[in-house]
Scaffold this motif. Structure first.
Motif, PDB file in Angstrom:
ATOM      1  N   ILE A   1       4.134  -2.558   3.826  1.00 30.45           N
ATOM      2  CA  ILE A   1       4.230  -3.919   3.315  1.00 30.45           C
ATOM      3  C   ILE A   1       3.516  -4.819   4.312  1.00 30.45           C
ATOM      4  N   PHE A   2       2.427  -5.423   3.876  1.00 29.47           N
ATOM      5  CA  PHE A   2       1.592  -6.249   4.747  1.00 29.47           C
ATOM      6  C   PHE A   2       1.223  -5.505   6.032  1.00 29.47           C
ATOM      7  N   GLY A   3       0.865  -4.251   5.884  1.00 33.16           N
ATOM      8  CA  GLY A   3       0.377  -3.458   6.995  1.00 33.16           C
ATOM      9  C   GLY A   3       1.444  -2.832   7.862  1.00 33.16           C
ATOM     10  N   THR A   4       2.715  -3.143   7.606  1.00 32.49           N
ATOM     11  CA  THR A   4       3.815  -2.596   8.397  1.00 32.49           C
ATOM     12  C   THR A   4       4.484  -1.450   7.646  1.00 32.49           C
TER      13      THR A   4
ATOM     14  N   ARG B   1       0.866  -1.180   0.000  1.00 31.51           N
ATOM     15  CA  ARG B   1       0.000   0.000   0.000  1.00 31.51           C
ATOM     16  C   ARG B   1       0.904   1.233   0.000  1.00 31.51           C
ATOM     17  N   ALA B   2       0.975   1.893  -1.132  1.00 28.89           N
ATOM     18  CA  ALA B   2       1.812   3.088  -1.288  1.00 28.89           C
ATOM     19  C   ALA B   2       0.914   4.293  -1.496  1.00 28.89           C
ATOM     20  N   ARG B   3       1.249   5.382  -0.806  1.00 31.85           N
ATOM     21  CA  ARG B   3       0.463   6.604  -0.906  1.00 31.85           C
ATOM     22  C   ARG B   3       1.383   7.817  -1.082  1.00 31.85           C
ATOM     23  N   GLY B   4       1.198   8.517  -2.188  1.00 30.80           N
ATOM     24  CA  GLY B   4       1.926   9.763  -2.420  1.00 30.80           C
ATOM     25  C   GLY B   4       3.431   9.619  -2.440  1.00 30.80           C
ATOM     26  N   ILE B   5       3.937   8.521  -3.008  1.00 30.55           N
ATOM     27  CA  ILE B   5       5.378   8.274  -3.010  1.00 30.55           C
ATOM     28  C   ILE B   5       6.094   9.225  -3.964  1.00 30.55           C
ATOM     29  N   VAL B   6       7.080   9.919  -3.425  1.00 31.16           N
ATOM     30  CA  VAL B   6       7.939  10.809  -4.213  1.00 31.16           C
ATOM     31  C   VAL B   6       9.380  10.375  -4.014  1.00 31.16           C
TER      32      VAL B   6
ATOM     33  N   ALA C   1      15.433   2.837   6.919  1.00 28.95           N
ATOM     34  CA  ALA C   1      16.648   2.040   6.727  1.00 28.95           C
ATOM     35  C   ALA C   1      16.605   1.325   5.383  1.00 28.95           C
ATOM     36  N   LEU C   2      17.784   1.143   4.785  1.00 32.29           N
ATOM     37  CA  LEU C   2      17.885   0.391   3.540  1.00 32.29           C
ATOM     38  C   LEU C   2      17.942  -1.092   3.879  1.00 32.29           C
ATOM     39  N   ALA C   3      16.810  -1.734   3.871  1.00 34.62           N
ATOM     40  CA  ALA C   3      16.725  -3.161   4.176  1.00 34.62           C
ATOM     41  C   ALA C   3      15.421  -3.692   3.616  1.00 34.62           C
ATOM     42  N   ALA C   4      15.481  -4.920   3.107  1.00 34.56           N
ATOM     43  CA  ALA C   4      14.278  -5.534   2.559  1.00 34.56           C
ATOM     44  C   ALA C   4      13.306  -5.838   3.691  1.00 34.56           C
ATOM     45  N   PRO C   5      12.058  -5.423   3.571  1.00 34.25           N
ATOM     46  CA  PRO C   5      11.067  -5.769   4.594  1.00 34.25           C
ATOM     47  C   PRO C   5      10.936  -7.284   4.722  1.00 34.25           C
ATOM     48  N   ASP C   6      10.486  -7.743   5.872  1.00 31.10           N
ATOM     49  CA  ASP C   6      10.319  -9.179   6.097  1.00 31.10           C
ATOM     50  C   ASP C   6       9.366  -9.771   5.060  1.00 31.10           C
TER      51      ASP C   6
END
Length: 309
Positions: free
Chosen positions: A67-70, A10-15, A75-80
């Motif tokens: 990502i899945f509600g989180t 769920r992305a909102r207003g990403i710049v 930080a530069l890291a892949a979400p779980d």
């Protein structure tokens, strides 16, 4: 009452900007679990930047990403639960396919014997070359090995950039089957591709980007409905009779060809034409868009010129 499961994305207003270049400009994106969502757009539209955000390779300058509600942090890291690749999978060319996957498993603290390496290689059709060095692999084989590496993590969200790149028809069918099975098991899949036929075959939904902005997002059926009139190749048992029927059908524009017709029509007019042809006893042997609805919409939406037939 059981609450609904969160969206995979769920992305909102990403710049996102790189210096003075605005790569993403107020992007909105939603991806449901168990769906294959396509990303399309011309070069420089922002697709790779968006994939990088989903994979944790970059962070947005503003806007929110969950990502899945989180919420995704700074930080530069892949979400779980998220894995995939951008610009091709990262592989060790001097190692075999099996040892590449074993090295990945070790980086994640898993024992190679229990990581499901053989199963992953079998799933992507690389069992016969499991002990060959990757430096000798074709582009398509590397793509399939990258998919096997992603599958080792049992992803909840799989993000892929041009996964069919370099694949022959059999390899493409194999990879499409893998992705469809993953989606059926509940994995959300985001696929970026320049190939409209791949996206149409794989995806139930698509987002089209142009100059960093979303110009369409939704089901392919909605996109096809909004495309308007398309050119269709019509092959029948009697081309002259079909031409006469088509010429008398409201909403149909006819262009004669040698042994078939090209008719321009919207969906309602095309449906009426089919009814009239059947009523006139003309057998329909082929009726297909000259340019697919997705490609036609892509060309129209992104202001590109349709190539000559």
């Amino acid at each position: 009452m059981k609450s609904a499961s969160p969206r995979a994305v769920r992305a909102r207003g990403i710049v996102k900007c790189f210096g003075e270049v605005v790569a993403l400009d107020g992007v909105e994106l939603e991806v449901e679990p168990g769906r294959i969502h396509g990303l399309a757009g011309p070069n420089g539209a922002g697709k790779t930047t968006l994939l990088g955000l989903l994979l944790g390779l970059a962070v947005a300058d503003s806007g929110t990403l969950e990502i899945f509600g989180t919420p995704v942090g700074r930080a530069l890291a892949a979400p779980d639960g998220v894995t995939g690749f951008v610009d091709g999978p990262g592989l060790y060319p001097s190692l075999t396919a099996r040892k590449n996957l074993a090295a990945l498993a070790a980086l994640r603290g898993r024992d190679a014997r229990s990581a499901g390496i053989d199963e992953a290689l079998a799933e992507v059709g690389l069992t016969d070359v499991a002990d060959d060095r990757v430096r000798g692999f074709s582009l398509g084989m590397r793509q399939r090995l990258g998919l096997a590496a992603a599958m080792l993590t049992k992803p909840r969200l799989l993000v892929l950039d041009e996964p069919s790149n370099g694949l022959d028809p059999a390899g493409k069918r194999h990879v499409h089957g893998v992705l469809s099975r993953l989606a059926a098991d509940g994995t959300a899949v985001v696929v970026s591709s320049h190939r409209m036929d791949d996206l149409e075959e794989l995806c139930s939904e698509v987002t089209i980007l142009s100059t960093g902005r979303v110009v369409f997002s939704g089901p392919l059926t909605k996109l096809a409905a909004e495309t308007g009139e398309l050119d269709y190749r019509l092959v029948t048992s009697d081309a002259e009779a079909a031409r006469q029927v088509a010429a008398g059908t409201p909403g149909i524009t006819v262009a004669d060809e040698t042994t078939w017709l090209v008719v321009r029509a919207g969906v309602p007019a095309l449906d009426e034409l089919v009814v009239r042809l059947v009523g006139a006893g003309v057998a329909i042997r082929e009726l297909a868009p000259v340019v697919s609805p997705l490609e036609a919409a892509f060309l129209a939406i992104t202001d590109q010129q349709e190539p000559n037939r």
